[in-house]
Scaffold this motif. Structure first.
Motif, PDB file in Angstrom:
ATOM      1  N   HIS A  39      -2.680  -1.239  -5.486  1.00  0.00           N
ATOM      2  CA  HIS A  39      -3.037  -1.373  -4.076  1.00  0.00           C
ATOM      3  C   HIS A  39      -3.863  -2.629  -3.816  1.00  0.00           C
ATOM      4  CE1 HIS A  39      -2.335   2.976  -2.423  1.00  0.00           C
ATOM      5  NE2 HIS A  39      -1.253   2.434  -2.937  1.00  0.00           N
TER       6      HIS A  39
ATOM      7  N   ALA B  47      -4.288   1.412   2.121  1.00  0.00           N
ATOM      8  CA  ALA B  47      -4.305   1.508   0.665  1.00  0.00           C
ATOM      9  C   ALA B  47      -5.665   1.990   0.182  1.00  0.00           C
ATOM     10  CB  ALA B  47      -3.994   0.130   0.069  1.00  0.00           C
TER      11      ALA B  47
ATOM     12  N   GLY C 230       0.822  -1.206   0.000  1.00  0.00           N
ATOM     13  CA  GLY C 230       0.000   0.000   0.000  1.00  0.00           C
ATOM     14  C   GLY C 230       0.853   1.252   0.000  1.00  0.00           C
TER      15      GLY C 230
END
Length: 313
Positions: free
Chosen positions: A88, A76, A36
């Protein structure tokens, strides 16, 4: 409850140095980031899934120091309409897969935030009335029913197959889930595997009372962050609390993330954790240190001291 720490704040240290630091601080657990937005280097999911020898070695180092993995974190936006959303989501699923393989039951993440209409290229946080202008109800419906619900049905199925038990969504701004009401909107659709990573610091600057939020969440509390916010006297009265200045511009902001106890006093924190425990949560409390008003070392130590003095055992 047991105390852990989000290890991103020690991203400048090697894995071994970070673990030794955690032992010195007296925490029992570590919350590490698998992907993320984080650049935390210690426990990258893609790297460890590809190198099982490295994974085994790192797990041995953790165990040798008597530490536990409190959760894997992947903060994320899997609903971003661009390439970032694709990346992500991939990294979230890698983090989930890794957690399942090593027996970690909790994934700390975010709900994501999509675009407001098909064809838009950037996320849109709709935090004004959804009844006016006339196009707002459809934008709201599209974000939730067209984008978030399908994704999270898929992630719930994916998580169950991977072997994790719970998602803990941080109540962060610029996400579809940012308070108890929005958490329940998603949870009621996709099931009780989705709950909240209760972070009081965000609720504070948004004007909520985290103790009341904890009561409303009840068993939907799946994880807890120990993080404080100070509303800066005088400055907040001029421009309100929607603060857009850089987080490092601490002298001019209406509010700042601060070390635990530098915003709300310890009596407040004792009540907060008492209510969280009373509502049925008896898991990890992870220190997330983002205080730019003092040195990192001072912020970590003062926060650890405050949390050790106030969490409910």
């Amino acid at each position: 409850m047991k105390l852990s720490i989000c290890t991103d704040v020690m991203g400048n240290l090697s894995f071994t140095e970070m673990l030794d630091k955690c032992v010195k601080l007296g925490v029992e657990g570590i919350e590490m980031t698998g992907g993320g937005w984080s650049k935390g280097p210690h426990f990258r999911a893609d790297e460890l899934l590809a190198d099982k020898g490295l994974l085994k070695s790192k797990l041995k180092e953790i165990e040798a120091r008597g530490l536990s993995i409190a959760a894997l974190n992947c903060s994320a936006n899997p609903l971003d309409p661009g390439a970032m959303g694709t990346r992500h989501l991939k990294e979230m699923k890698e983090t989930i897969t890794l957690a399942g393989e090593i027996g970690v039951e909790t994934i700390v993440t975010m709900s994501g935030l999509p675009e407001a209409a098909p064809g838009d290229t950037v996320p849109n946080w709709l935090v004004y009335t959804k009844s006016w202008p006339d196009e707002m109800p459809e934008r709201d419906r599209y974000q939730w029913e067209g984008r978030a619900f399908p994704l999270w049905h898929d992630l719930v199925d994916f998580g169950k197959k991977a072997g994790i038990k719970r998602y803990a969504l941080e109540n962060f701004s610029a996400m579809l889930v940012w308070n108890p009401e929005t958490l329940f909107r998603l949870r009621n659709e996709v099931g009780e595997m989705v709950g909240m990573n209760l972070d009081p610091s965000h609720l504070m600057w948004m004007g909520a009372e985290p103790i009341a939020s904890a009561r409303a969440l009840g068993k939907a509390i799946h994880h807890c962050h120990g993080k404080d916010t100070r509303i800066e006297r005088g400055l907040c009265d001029v421009n309100g609390l929607l603060e857009l200045k850089d987080v490092t511009d601490v002298a001019n902001r209406a509010w700042n993330y601060v070390a635990v106890g530098a915003g709300r006093d310890l009596q407040w924190w004792k009540e907060f954790f008492s209510v969280v425990r009373m509502c049925g949560y008896n898991g990890w409390v992870s220190l997330e240190m983002e205080d730019f008003t003092m040195s990192t070392e001072a912020g970590i130590q003062s926060s650890i001291d405050a949390l050790q003095a106030t969490i409910s055992r």
